[in-house]
Write a protein that holds these residues in place. Structure first.
Motif, PDB file in Angstrom:
ATOM      1  N   LEU A  24      -8.555  -8.309  -1.607  1.00  0.00           N
ATOM      2  CA  LEU A  24      -7.973  -7.487  -1.116  1.00  0.00           C
ATOM      3  C   LEU A  24      -6.672  -8.343  -0.693  1.00  0.00           C
ATOM      4  CD1 LEU A  24      -8.190  -7.105   2.174  1.00  0.00           C
ATOM      5  CD2 LEU A  24      -9.986  -5.631   1.399  1.00  0.00           C
ATOM      6  N   GLN A  25      -5.379  -7.628  -0.880  1.00  0.00           N
ATOM      7  CA  GLN A  25      -4.213  -8.611  -0.116  1.00  0.00           C
ATOM      8  C   GLN A  25      -3.977  -7.828   1.289  1.00  0.00           C
ATOM      9  OE1 GLN A  25      -0.444  -8.471  -2.120  1.00  0.00           O
ATOM     10  NE2 GLN A  25       0.151 -10.421  -1.155  1.00  0.00           N
ATOM     11  N   ARG A  26      -4.044  -8.695   2.349  1.00  0.00           N
ATOM     12  CA  ARG A  26      -3.506  -8.267   3.642  1.00  0.00           C
ATOM     13  C   ARG A  26      -2.254  -7.769   3.727  1.00  0.00           C
ATOM     14  NH1 ARG A  26      -8.140  -6.562   5.336  1.00  0.00           N
ATOM     15  NH2 ARG A  26      -9.976  -7.963   5.982  1.00  0.00           N
TER      16      ARG A  26
ATOM     17  N   SER B 172      -0.519 -11.489   4.237  1.00  0.00           N
ATOM     18  CA  SER B 172      -0.230 -11.576   2.914  1.00  0.00           C
ATOM     19  C   SER B 172      -1.179 -12.154   2.268  1.00  0.00           C
ATOM     20  CB  SER B 172       1.256 -12.094   2.777  1.00  0.00           C
ATOM     21  OG  SER B 172       2.066 -11.144   3.406  1.00  0.00           O
ATOM     22  N   ALA B 173      -2.375 -12.740   2.792  1.00  0.00           N
ATOM     23  CA  ALA B 173      -3.346 -13.555   2.049  1.00  0.00           C
ATOM     24  C   ALA B 173      -4.456 -12.682   1.445  1.00  0.00           C
ATOM     25  CB  ALA B 173      -3.911 -14.450   3.108  1.00  0.00           C
ATOM     26  N   TRP B 174      -4.932 -13.143   0.408  1.00  0.00           N
ATOM     27  CA  TRP B 174      -5.732 -12.548  -0.498  1.00  0.00           C
ATOM     28  C   TRP B 174      -7.470 -12.966   0.098  1.00  0.00           C
ATOM     29  CZ3 TRP B 174      -5.650  -8.949  -4.563  1.00  0.00           C
ATOM     30  CH2 TRP B 174      -4.272  -8.739  -4.854  1.00  0.00           C
ATOM     31  N   VAL B 175      -8.095 -12.232   0.425  1.00  0.00           N
ATOM     32  CA  VAL B 175      -8.968 -12.196   0.972  1.00  0.00           C
ATOM     33  C   VAL B 175     -10.358 -11.269   0.509  1.00  0.00           C
ATOM     34  CG1 VAL B 175      -8.316 -12.816   3.406  1.00  0.00           C
ATOM     35  CG2 VAL B 175      -8.635 -10.500   2.877  1.00  0.00           C
ATOM     36  N   TYR B 176     -11.621 -11.658   0.955  1.00  0.00           N
ATOM     37  CA  TYR B 176     -12.495 -10.484   0.557  1.00  0.00           C
ATOM     38  C   TYR B 176     -12.827  -9.700   1.610  1.00  0.00           C
ATOM     39  CZ  TYR B 176     -13.776 -15.015  -1.891  1.00  0.00           C
ATOM     40  OH  TYR B 176     -13.737 -16.335  -2.538  1.00  0.00           O
TER      41      TYR B 176
END
Length: 220
Positions: free
Chosen positions: A32-34, A42-46
């Motif tokens: 998901l993108q914060r 704006s980072a993509w994370v688990y």
């Protein structure tokens, strides 16, 4: 006395989960993108987040992290995972100058149920992605990844399917990875020649080189 590597700062516990599935072109992981504000903007994370007091006794860190991991998955994606089924992969702690400080448990989920739906307050996008595609897009400056997320994506690229990934991740051993940053964009962990002394000679490597893209993971 406080040293640069041991500041008087309390690390908070956090937990995150790698949810895997087999796609038409190989293994996929849910990311998901914060939002553009807050932690990891704006980072993509688990899916994942902080361990809360109601998740359990912090003295039993792993048990509390398991409960938190499952809760965060449910809150952020509406998927359901069993905390007892999660396999711990690693604990990442940030370099000394990173604030706020989160000691983050990474788990892999062997199974889950439901259909992923993003929580509006937590994510602006939610997608099943191919690890190599995410790394390539990051290398082209088209998205933001933080180092532990990047490392896990890099790890997933070697697996042909979920069964292979789960078997290897379960047998590969659990690692605690306190992180240190060195000049030249080097992010390193125990086992690297410069981990304890930035001026130390030697060729041992356990690092990500981030000075230019694509980043490089070196170990050995």
């Amino acid at each position: 006395m406080t040293t640069p590597e041991t500041p008087e700062t309390t690390e908070r516990l956090a937990a995150t989960v790698l949810l895997l599935r087999d796609g038409d072109e190989g293994i996929e992981v849910l990311m998901l993108q914060r939002p553009s504000r807050g932690s990891f903007a704006s980072a993509w994370v688990y899916p994942g987040g902080k361990v809360d007091p109601e998740d359990g006794d912090p003295a039993d860190e792993e048990a509390a992290a398991r409960v938190a991991a499952a809760r965060e998955v449910r809150e952020e994606t509406e998927l359901v995972v069993n905390p007892a089924s999660l396999t711990p992969l690693a604990i990442f702690s940030p370099p000394h100058n990173v604030m706020p400080r989160f000691r983050t448990w990474f788990f892999v989920a062997p199974a889950f149920s439901g259909t992923p739906v993003p929580a509006e307050a937590e994510a602006v996008a939610l997608e099943w992605v191919r690890p190599q595609q995410m790394l390539d897009t990051h290398a082209n400056d088209a998205l933001t990844l933080i180092v532990p997320t990047w490392v896990m994506l890099d790890k997933l690229t070697k697996y042909a399917d979920v069964a292979e990934a789960l078997a290897d991740l379960r047998s590969g051993g659990f690692e605690e990875l306190p992180t240190r940053a060195r000049d030249g964009g080097i992010i390193c962990w125990p086992g690297d020649a410069v981990y304890d002394d930035p001026d130390a000679p030697g060729e041992a490597r356990h690092r990500v080189e981030t000075a230019r893209k694509p980043w490089r993971y070196l170990r050995g």
